[in-house]
Design a protein around this motif. Structure first.
Motif, PDB file in Angstrom:
ATOM      1  N   MET A  45       0.842  -1.195   0.000  1.00 12.42           N
ATOM      2  CA  MET A  45       0.000   0.000   0.000  1.00 12.42           C
ATOM      3  C   MET A  45       0.879   1.248   0.000  1.00 12.42           C
ATOM      4  N   ARG A  46       0.700   2.114  -0.972  1.00 13.16           N
ATOM      5  CA  ARG A  46       1.463   3.355  -1.016  1.00 13.16           C
ATOM      6  C   ARG A  46       0.897   4.343  -0.005  1.00 13.16           C
ATOM      7  N   MET A  47       1.796   5.022   0.676  1.00 14.57           N
ATOM      8  CA  MET A  47       1.386   5.985   1.704  1.00 14.57           C
ATOM      9  C   MET A  47       2.243   7.242   1.587  1.00 14.57           C
ATOM     10  N   ARG A  48       2.428   7.732   0.351  1.00 15.84           N
ATOM     11  CA  ARG A  48       3.204   8.953   0.182  1.00 15.84           C
ATOM     12  C   ARG A  48       2.423  10.161   0.679  1.00 15.84           C
ATOM     13  N   SER A  49       1.165  10.252   0.281  1.00 14.74           N
ATOM     14  CA  SER A  49       0.341  11.424   0.574  1.00 14.74           C
ATOM     15  C   SER A  49      -0.991  10.986   1.157  1.00 14.74           C
ATOM     16  N   LEU A  50      -1.387  11.653   2.255  1.00 22.70           N
ATOM     17  CA  LEU A  50      -2.655  11.364   2.924  1.00 22.70           C
ATOM     18  C   LEU A  50      -3.387  12.692   3.078  1.00 22.70           C
ATOM     19  N   GLY A 100       8.227  -0.999  13.510  1.00 24.65           N
ATOM     20  CA  GLY A 100       8.209  -1.640  12.199  1.00 24.65           C
ATOM     21  C   GLY A 100       7.091  -1.175  11.299  1.00 24.65           C
ATOM     22  N   VAL A 101       6.675   0.102  11.452  1.00 25.35           N
ATOM     23  CA  VAL A 101       5.590   0.646  10.625  1.00 25.35           C
ATOM     24  C   VAL A 101       6.049   1.961  10.007  1.00 25.35           C
ATOM     25  N   PRO A 102       5.375   2.428   8.945  1.00 19.14           N
ATOM     26  CA  PRO A 102       5.786   3.688   8.313  1.00 19.14           C
ATOM     27  C   PRO A 102       5.632   4.888   9.252  1.00 19.14           C
ATOM     28  N   ALA A 103       6.572   5.795   9.165  1.00 14.62           N
ATOM     29  CA  ALA A 103       6.471   7.084   9.850  1.00 14.62           C
ATOM     30  C   ALA A 103       5.882   8.091   8.871  1.00 14.62           C
ATOM     31  N   ILE A 104       4.823   8.763   9.280  1.00 12.99           N
ATOM     32  CA  ILE A 104       4.112   9.705   8.417  1.00 12.99           C
ATOM     33  C   ILE A 104       4.323  11.120   8.949  1.00 12.99           C
ATOM     34  N   GLU A 105       4.888  11.982   8.106  1.00 11.36           N
ATOM     35  CA  GLU A 105       5.171  13.370   8.490  1.00 11.36           C
ATOM     36  C   GLU A 105       3.866  14.152   8.642  1.00 11.36           C
ATOM     37  N   THR A 106       3.880  15.152   9.513  1.00  8.72           N
ATOM     38  CA  THR A 106       2.691  15.959   9.751  1.00  8.72           C
ATOM     39  C   THR A 106       2.473  16.971   8.622  1.00  8.72           C
ATOM     40  N   VAL A 107       1.392  17.702   8.720  1.00  3.56           N
ATOM     41  CA  VAL A 107       0.979  18.619   7.656  1.00  3.56           C
ATOM     42  C   VAL A 107       1.879  19.848   7.601  1.00  3.56           C
ATOM     43  N   TYR A 108       1.870  20.479   6.433  1.00  2.00           N
ATOM     44  CA  TYR A 108       2.530  21.770   6.223  1.00  2.00           C
ATOM     45  C   TYR A 108       1.405  22.788   6.046  1.00  2.00           C
ATOM     46  N   PRO A 109       1.213  23.705   6.997  1.00  2.00           N
ATOM     47  CA  PRO A 109      -0.018  24.494   7.008  1.00  2.00           C
ATOM     48  C   PRO A 109      -0.100  25.635   6.008  1.00  2.00           C
ATOM     49  N   ASP A 110       1.031  26.070   5.432  1.00  3.53           N
ATOM     50  CA  ASP A 110       1.015  27.219   4.519  1.00  3.53           C
ATOM     51  C   ASP A 110       0.681  26.727   3.106  1.00  3.53           C
ATOM     52  N   ASP A 153      14.925  12.267   6.177  1.00  2.00           N
ATOM     53  CA  ASP A 153      15.092  11.858   7.567  1.00  2.00           C
ATOM     54  C   ASP A 153      14.534  10.467   7.853  1.00  2.00           C
ATOM     55  N   GLY A 154      13.724   9.915   6.938  1.00  2.00           N
ATOM     56  CA  GLY A 154      13.218   8.568   7.152  1.00  2.00           C
ATOM     57  C   GLY A 154      11.714   8.429   7.221  1.00  2.00           C
ATOM     58  N   PHE A 155      10.987   9.520   6.956  1.00  2.00           N
ATOM     59  CA  PHE A 155       9.528   9.413   6.861  1.00  2.00           C
ATOM     60  C   PHE A 155       9.148   8.789   5.528  1.00  2.00           C
ATOM     61  N   ALA A 156       8.068   8.010   5.533  1.00  2.00           N
ATOM     62  CA  ALA A 156       7.624   7.309   4.332  1.00  2.00           C
ATOM     63  C   ALA A 156       6.594   8.098   3.543  1.00  2.00           C
ATOM     64  N   GLY A 157       5.965   9.079   4.166  1.00  2.00           N
ATOM     65  CA  GLY A 157       4.929   9.859   3.513  1.00  2.00           C
ATOM     66  C   GLY A 157       4.559  11.037   4.390  1.00  2.00           C
ATOM     67  N   MET A 158       3.514  11.753   3.987  1.00  2.00           N
ATOM     68  CA  MET A 158       3.167  13.005   4.651  1.00  2.00           C
ATOM     69  C   MET A 158       1.686  13.289   4.487  1.00  2.00           C
ATOM     70  N   MET A 159       1.100  13.928   5.484  1.00  2.00           N
ATOM     71  CA  MET A 159      -0.296  14.328   5.409  1.00  2.00           C
ATOM     72  C   MET A 159      -0.429  15.678   4.716  1.00  2.00           C
ATOM     73  N   PHE A 202       8.303  12.161  -2.165  1.00  2.00           N
ATOM     74  CA  PHE A 202       8.454  10.832  -1.575  1.00  2.00           C
ATOM     75  C   PHE A 202       8.585   9.725  -2.629  1.00  2.00           C
ATOM     76  N   GLU A 203       8.756  10.107  -3.873  1.00  2.00           N
ATOM     77  CA  GLU A 203       8.955   9.145  -4.954  1.00  2.00           C
ATOM     78  C   GLU A 203      10.449   9.068  -5.274  1.00  2.00           C
ATOM     79  N   PRO A 204      11.072   7.905  -5.167  1.00  2.00           N
ATOM     80  CA  PRO A 204      12.500   7.809  -5.502  1.00  2.00           C
ATOM     81  C   PRO A 204      12.757   8.216  -6.948  1.00  2.00           C
ATOM     82  N   SER A 205      13.830   8.945  -7.162  1.00  2.00           N
ATOM     83  CA  SER A 205      14.190   9.359  -8.505  1.00  2.00           C
ATOM     84  C   SER A 205      14.810   8.193  -9.270  1.00  2.00           C
ATOM     85  N   THR A 206      14.905   8.342 -10.591  1.00  2.00           N
ATOM     86  CA  THR A 206      15.527   7.283 -11.396  1.00  2.00           C
ATOM     87  C   THR A 206      16.994   7.116 -11.007  1.00  2.00           C
TER      88      THR A 206
END
Length: 280
Positions: free
Chosen positions: A1-6, A181-191, A208-214, A228-232
Motif C-alpha cells: 500500500m502506497r502511503m506517500r500522501s494522505l 516496524g511501521v511507516p512514519a508519516i510526516e505531519t501537515v505543512y499548514p502554509d 530523515d526517514g519518513f515514508a509519507g506526509m499528510m 516521496f517518490e525515488p528518482s531514477t
C-alpha cells in the motif's frame, strides 16, 4: 500500500470527497474530529457512512474523535458496517490507547493510524507502540494540539521551523515508528500557498526517514508525491549497490564509483527497491 500522501477532508463536506479522490493522493482521511464542529458531527458520520458504501480507487481512512470525548463510539458505529481501510486515532497515548480502540471496535480487523504526540502523556508512551499486535498503518504526529495542551504560544520559530520541543516530538515519532516496524508519516505543512516551502519540508521528511506526509489541500498532493517518490538516479544507485554485493556476497564493505559502501548501504538500497516494487 502506497502511503506517500494522505489528504484530509472534513467529513461534513461531502461535496469535496470526489475532488479528494481525484487529487492523486494515495489515501484520503475523512475527518470527524477537528475540522467538524460538534453540531455537525452527526451529519459528518452520515456522509462518511454513505461514502463508504461506494467503492473508490483510493485508500480511505477515517479520523475518529478522541477516546475521552464521548464521540468515538458513535463514530465507530457509523463507519464500521462498511469498514474503511484504516482508523486514525487522535490524541493517542501509547499501546493502551490502541488496545482501547480495538476493544471499542469489537475486534474488527481494521488497521489503526495513531497520532502520537498531541498530549504531554503521549510523549512518554511512544516506545510502547512496538508492543502493539493490532495492525497499524503507521505512526504520525502533530504540532498543533500539544502547544495548546501545555500553554505554549506556538510550536514554531519566526522562520517557520519547529522549536526544540516539537522537533523532539517529531524525531521521537520517527524513531517510534521504525522501532514498531511501521511507516512514519510526516505531519501537515499548514502554509497552503507556499509551494517551495512545502517541497523543502517534504524533501526533508523523506531524507530523515519518513515514508509519507499528510496534506490539508489537494494542491499539496502532487508536491508531496514527488518528494516521496525515488528518482531514477536513486533507483539506479540502489540497483548498483545490490548488484555489487550479489557479485561478492561475502564482502562486508566494497567500493562503488570510488566510494566505500557497506552492509547498512545494502539494507537501505534493498528497502528503497522493495518500496519501489510494491508501488509498481
Amino acid at each position: 500500500m502506497r502511503m506517500r500522501s494522505l489528504l484530509f477532508v472534513p467529513a461534513d463536506r461531502p461535496e469535496r470527497f470526489a475532488k479528494a479522490v481525484a487529487s492523486g493522493a494515495d489515501a484520503i482521511i475523512l475527518d470527524l474530529e477537528d475540522s467538524v464542529v460538534s453540531a455537525n458531527k452527526g451529519r459528518g458520520r452520515e456522509a462518511v457512512a454513505e461514502f463508504l458504501n461506494s467503492p473508490v480507487d483510493v485508500t480511505v481512512i477515517v479520523r475518529v474523535n478522541p477516546l475521552d470525548g464521548g464521540e468515538t463510539s458513535r463514530d465507530l458505529a457509523a463507519v464500521l458496517p462498511r469498514a474503511p481501510a484504516g482508523i486514525m486515532l487522535p490524541k493517542a497515548e501509547g499501546a493502551k490507547s490502541v488496545a482501547r480502540l480495538v476493544e471499542m471496535m469489537d475486534g474488527a480487523p481494521v488497521p489503526v493510524l495513531p497520532i502520537v504526540t498531541e498530549t504531554p502523556a503521549a510523549i512518554f508512551e511512544l516506545g510502547s507502540y512496538r508492543e502493539v499486535t493490532t495492525p497499524m498503518m503507521g505512526l504520525t504526529w502533530g504540532a498543533e494540539d500539544l502547544p495548546a495542551a501545555i500553554g505554549a504560544a506556538t510550536s514554531r520559530e519566526d522562520d517557520g521551523s519547529y522549536t526544540p520541543l516539537y522537533e523532539m516530538a517529531r524525531n521521537l515519532t520517527l524513531l517510534a515508528a521504525h522501532a514498531a516496524g511501521v511507516p512514519a508519516i510526516e505531519t501537515v505543512y499548514p502554509d497552503i500557498r507556499n509551494a517551495d516551502g512545502l517541497a523543502a519540508y517534504a524533501a526533508r521528511g523523506r531524507r530523515d526517514g519518513f515514508a509519507g506526509m499528510m496534506a490539508i489541500h489537494p494542491a499539496q498532493v502532487d508536491i508531496i508525491n514527488a518528494a516521496f517518490e525515488p528518482s531514477t538516479e536513486e533507483i539506479a544507485k540502489a540497483q548498483a549497490i545490490v548488484a555489487a554485493f550479489a557479485a561478492d556476497p561475502g564482502a562486508g564493505a566494497l567500493q562503488l564509483d570510488g566510494k566505500m559502501i557497506d552492509r547498512p548501504h545494502l539494507a537501505q538500497a534493498q528497502r528503497l527497491l522493495k518500496r519501489t516494487s510494491e508501488a509498481g
